[in-house]
Design a protein around this motif. Sequence first.
Motif, PDB file in Angstrom:
ATOM      1  N   ASP A 100      -1.543 -15.781   0.599  1.00 44.61           N
ATOM      2  CA  ASP A 100      -2.003 -17.495   0.780  1.00 44.61           C
ATOM      3  C   ASP A 100      -3.240 -17.041  -0.703  1.00 44.61           C
ATOM      4  O   ASP A 100      -3.831 -16.872   0.031  1.00 44.61           O
ATOM      5  CB  ASP A 100      -2.564 -18.026   2.159  1.00 44.61           C
ATOM      6  N   ASP A 101      -3.309 -17.826  -1.566  1.00 42.77           N
ATOM      7  CA  ASP A 101      -4.277 -17.803  -2.389  1.00 42.77           C
ATOM      8  C   ASP A 101      -5.645 -18.979  -2.082  1.00 42.77           C
ATOM      9  O   ASP A 101      -6.817 -18.905  -2.840  1.00 42.77           O
ATOM     10  CB  ASP A 101      -3.930 -17.997  -3.552  1.00 42.77           C
ATOM     11  N   THR A 102      -5.688 -19.600  -0.949  1.00 38.32           N
ATOM     12  CA  THR A 102      -6.353 -20.361  -0.535  1.00 38.32           C
ATOM     13  C   THR A 102      -7.498 -19.481   0.736  1.00 38.32           C
ATOM     14  O   THR A 102      -8.035 -20.173   1.482  1.00 38.32           O
ATOM     15  CB  THR A 102      -5.873 -21.553   0.251  1.00 38.32           C
ATOM     16  N   GLU A 103      -6.628 -17.790   0.860  1.00 42.15           N
ATOM     17  CA  GLU A 103      -7.411 -17.760   1.676  1.00 42.15           C
ATOM     18  C   GLU A 103      -8.029 -16.802   1.258  1.00 42.15           C
ATOM     19  O   GLU A 103      -7.229 -15.878   0.651  1.00 42.15           O
ATOM     20  CB  GLU A 103      -6.656 -16.850   3.144  1.00 42.15           C
ATOM     21  N   ILE A 104      -9.648 -16.127   1.311  1.00 36.94           N
ATOM     22  CA  ILE A 104     -10.925 -15.930   0.953  1.00 36.94           C
ATOM     23  C   ILE A 104     -11.293 -15.212   2.100  1.00 36.94           C
ATOM     24  O   ILE A 104     -11.800 -15.620   2.964  1.00 36.94           O
ATOM     25  CB  ILE A 104     -11.312 -16.131   0.246  1.00 36.94           C
ATOM     26  N   MET A 105     -11.116 -14.043   2.154  1.00 34.23           N
ATOM     27  CA  MET A 105     -11.383 -12.850   2.863  1.00 34.23           C
ATOM     28  C   MET A 105     -13.349 -12.452   2.474  1.00 34.23           C
ATOM     29  O   MET A 105     -13.036 -11.718   1.403  1.00 34.23           O
ATOM     30  CB  MET A 105     -10.644 -11.476   3.701  1.00 34.23           C
ATOM     31  N   ALA A 106     -13.969 -11.757   3.111  1.00 36.06           N
ATOM     32  CA  ALA A 106     -15.038 -11.254   3.232  1.00 36.06           C
ATOM     33  C   ALA A 106     -15.137  -9.491   2.803  1.00 36.06           C
ATOM     34  O   ALA A 106     -14.598  -9.418   3.764  1.00 36.06           O
ATOM     35  CB  ALA A 106     -16.517 -11.795   4.177  1.00 36.06           C
ATOM     36  N   ALA A 124      -7.929   4.924  10.331  1.00 40.87           N
ATOM     37  CA  ALA A 124      -8.261   5.574  11.306  1.00 40.87           C
ATOM     38  C   ALA A 124      -6.667   5.623  12.394  1.00 40.87           C
ATOM     39  O   ALA A 124      -6.446   6.517  12.855  1.00 40.87           O
ATOM     40  CB  ALA A 124      -8.724   4.875  11.963  1.00 40.87           C
ATOM     41  N   ALA A 125      -5.957   4.768  12.334  1.00 43.14           N
ATOM     42  CA  ALA A 125      -4.451   4.351  12.992  1.00 43.14           C
ATOM     43  C   ALA A 125      -3.397   5.127  12.616  1.00 43.14           C
ATOM     44  O   ALA A 125      -2.418   4.956  13.331  1.00 43.14           O
ATOM     45  CB  ALA A 125      -4.217   2.889  12.848  1.00 43.14           C
ATOM     46  N   GLY A 126      -3.804   5.365  11.191  1.00 39.27           N
ATOM     47  CA  GLY A 126      -3.033   6.720  11.122  1.00 39.27           C
ATOM     48  C   GLY A 126      -2.433   6.322   9.294  1.00 39.27           C
ATOM     49  O   GLY A 126      -0.959   6.976   9.048  1.00 39.27           O
ATOM     50  N   ALA A 127      -2.388   4.987   9.060  1.00 41.31           N
ATOM     51  CA  ALA A 127      -2.414   5.238   7.422  1.00 41.31           C
ATOM     52  C   ALA A 127      -2.361   6.282   6.408  1.00 41.31           C
ATOM     53  O   ALA A 127      -3.054   6.717   6.687  1.00 41.31           O
ATOM     54  CB  ALA A 127      -2.369   3.518   6.943  1.00 41.31           C
ATOM     55  N   TRP A 128      -0.639   6.244   5.641  1.00 42.91           N
ATOM     56  CA  TRP A 128      -1.764   7.148   4.170  1.00 42.91           C
ATOM     57  C   TRP A 128      -2.058   6.445   3.941  1.00 42.91           C
ATOM     58  O   TRP A 128      -3.129   7.532   3.201  1.00 42.91           O
ATOM     59  CB  TRP A 128      -0.153   7.565   4.592  1.00 42.91           C
ATOM     60  N   LYS A 129      -1.866   5.711   3.202  1.00 36.28           N
ATOM     61  CA  LYS A 129      -3.112   5.179   1.824  1.00 36.28           C
ATOM     62  C   LYS A 129      -2.486   3.077   2.502  1.00 36.28           C
ATOM     63  O   LYS A 129      -1.324   2.312   3.467  1.00 36.28           O
ATOM     64  CB  LYS A 129      -1.534   4.653   0.863  1.00 36.28           C
ATOM     65  N   VAL A 130      -3.663   2.830   2.245  1.00 36.69           N
ATOM     66  CA  VAL A 130      -3.735   1.324   2.655  1.00 36.69           C
ATOM     67  C   VAL A 130      -3.731   0.359   1.328  1.00 36.69           C
ATOM     68  O   VAL A 130      -4.382   0.211  -0.222  1.00 36.69           O
ATOM     69  CB  VAL A 130      -5.000   1.220   2.899  1.00 36.69           C
ATOM     70  N   ILE A 131      -2.832  -0.295   0.874  1.00 33.27           N
ATOM     71  CA  ILE A 131      -2.014  -1.184  -0.192  1.00 33.27           C
ATOM     72  C   ILE A 131      -2.902  -2.401  -0.261  1.00 33.27           C
ATOM     73  O   ILE A 131      -3.225  -3.494   0.811  1.00 33.27           O
ATOM     74  CB  ILE A 131      -0.674  -1.738  -0.139  1.00 33.27           C
ATOM     75  N   LEU A 132      -4.179  -2.197  -0.997  1.00 31.51           N
ATOM     76  CA  LEU A 132      -4.545  -3.543  -1.416  1.00 31.51           C
ATOM     77  C   LEU A 132      -3.998  -4.909  -2.048  1.00 31.51           C
ATOM     78  O   LEU A 132      -2.980  -5.236  -3.092  1.00 31.51           O
ATOM     79  CB  LEU A 132      -5.901  -3.310  -2.004  1.00 31.51           C
ATOM     80  N   GLU A 133      -3.806  -5.972  -1.135  1.00 35.65           N
ATOM     81  CA  GLU A 133      -2.988  -7.115  -1.493  1.00 35.65           C
ATOM     82  C   GLU A 133      -3.195  -7.757  -2.779  1.00 35.65           C
ATOM     83  O   GLU A 133      -4.039  -8.092  -3.528  1.00 35.65           O
ATOM     84  CB  GLU A 133      -2.853  -8.290  -0.485  1.00 35.65           C
ATOM     85  N   THR A 139      -2.316 -12.703  -8.191  1.00 39.43           N
ATOM     86  CA  THR A 139      -2.776 -13.796  -9.059  1.00 39.43           C
ATOM     87  C   THR A 139      -3.905 -14.200  -7.327  1.00 39.43           C
ATOM     88  O   THR A 139      -4.266 -15.271  -6.502  1.00 39.43           O
ATOM     89  CB  THR A 139      -2.303 -14.905  -9.023  1.00 39.43           C
ATOM     90  N   VAL A 140      -3.459 -13.225  -6.408  1.00 38.57           N
ATOM     91  CA  VAL A 140      -4.552 -13.369  -5.556  1.00 38.57           C
ATOM     92  C   VAL A 140      -4.894 -11.705  -4.388  1.00 38.57           C
ATOM     93  O   VAL A 140      -4.526 -10.460  -5.553  1.00 38.57           O
ATOM     94  CB  VAL A 140      -3.438 -13.864  -4.133  1.00 38.57           C
ATOM     95  N   GLU A 190      -7.841 -12.377 -13.002  1.00 35.98           N
ATOM     96  CA  GLU A 190      -9.346 -11.605 -12.684  1.00 35.98           C
ATOM     97  C   GLU A 190      -9.639 -10.341 -11.947  1.00 35.98           C
ATOM     98  O   GLU A 190      -9.495 -11.099 -11.045  1.00 35.98           O
ATOM     99  CB  GLU A 190     -10.420 -12.437 -14.090  1.00 35.98           C
ATOM    100  N   PRO A 191      -9.849  -9.225 -11.907  1.00 34.93           N
ATOM    101  CA  PRO A 191     -10.138  -8.494 -10.805  1.00 34.93           C
ATOM    102  C   PRO A 191     -11.281  -9.134  -9.943  1.00 34.93           C
ATOM    103  O   PRO A 191     -12.695  -9.099 -10.301  1.00 34.93           O
ATOM    104  CB  PRO A 191     -10.579  -7.348 -10.983  1.00 34.93           C
ATOM    105  N   ARG A 192     -11.409  -8.921  -8.927  1.00 32.45           N
ATOM    106  CA  ARG A 192     -13.263  -9.300  -7.924  1.00 32.45           C
ATOM    107  C   ARG A 192     -13.153  -7.962  -8.538  1.00 32.45           C
ATOM    108  O   ARG A 192     -13.251  -7.803  -6.969  1.00 32.45           O
ATOM    109  CB  ARG A 192     -12.366  -9.598  -6.488  1.00 32.45           C
ATOM    110  N   MET A 193     -14.521  -7.641  -9.402  1.00 32.35           N
ATOM    111  CA  MET A 193     -14.854  -6.605  -9.238  1.00 32.35           C
ATOM    112  C   MET A 193     -15.649  -6.680  -8.343  1.00 32.35           C
ATOM    113  O   MET A 193     -16.180  -5.316  -7.545  1.00 32.35           O
ATOM    114  CB  MET A 193     -15.556  -7.140 -10.943  1.00 32.35           C
ATOM    115  N   GLY A 194     -16.719  -7.184  -7.562  1.00 36.86           N
ATOM    116  CA  GLY A 194     -17.319  -6.926  -6.404  1.00 36.86           C
ATOM    117  C   GLY A 194     -16.955  -6.941  -4.653  1.00 36.86           C
ATOM    118  O   GLY A 194     -16.958  -5.962  -4.645  1.00 36.86           O
ATOM    119  N   LEU A 195     -15.692  -7.674  -5.178  1.00 43.24           N
ATOM    120  CA  LEU A 195     -15.278  -7.138  -4.136  1.00 43.24           C
ATOM    121  C   LEU A 195     -14.174  -5.554  -4.671  1.00 43.24           C
ATOM    122  O   LEU A 195     -14.883  -5.093  -2.906  1.00 43.24           O
ATOM    123  CB  LEU A 195     -14.053  -7.936  -3.720  1.00 43.24           C
TER     124      LEU A 195
END
Length: 252
Positions: free
Chosen positions: A139-145, A158-167, A173-174, A182-187
């Motif tokens: 959801d492009d309106t939901e921005i997580m800190a 820690a739970a066992g994921a091999w890799k964590v995909i960043l959405e 565009t989200v 544009e990449p959210r460079m700070g994030l």
Amino acid sequence: MADLLDLPDRSAKPRQRGITHVLDRGLSIAAVDGLIEVAGGAVDLVKLGWGTALRTQNLEPKLARYREHGIPVVLGGTLTELAIAQYRIEPLVAWVHKLGLEHIEISDGTISLDRGQKLALIERLSREFTVLSEVGSKDDTEIMAPYVWVEQIQEELAAGAWKVILEARESGTVGLYRHDGEPRMGLIDEIAHAVEPDELLFEAPRKDQQVWLVRRFGANVNLGNIQPDDVLSLETIRLGLRFDTFGVAPKP
């Protein structure tokens, strides 16, 4: 030709870093053969996008073809989310085993999933599969800190994921990116400061995003949602064989 030029070192298969994760949105067997002929050595993991695995008419022969070439396949995370929402996760898991798949994706970019339930599912399925989990909303309106991204990534590893995909979705565009791509460079910098980048898989469907990430993290950054037609292009970006990354000294 390997010694013709001084190029960055690329990790070798089976890769733990420098992964190219390809999005199959409905390829034919002929298209799979073409991808493998042209750039099979650069394909590390194929995702059958969304719920296409349920409707495609060439599922088993296509899986067999990928298997012949040592390319693992994972079903789309949206399929897992729908199974969770309909309380059908056990039949889905049984079907994934029946298909002979060794990877599974667990995400909650579409549904609202209790954190404890997601972590428990990752922990349980990591005993049966190689788990890719995903953080970030579609959801492009939901921005997580940024601190929430970091916290969730660390919990899922820690739970066992091999890799964590960043959405980022297939549009780029989200999540990691603004509406214009544009990449959210700070994030991204805050995430990479707290989590080893090799444990992350950055969705980067667009060329400009791939260039930015290679310039930021080097030739062996893990990149996902790559279109089949872009795999060879991405390799030239990784290796500095095009203008966008020409002369950039990739990080080791």
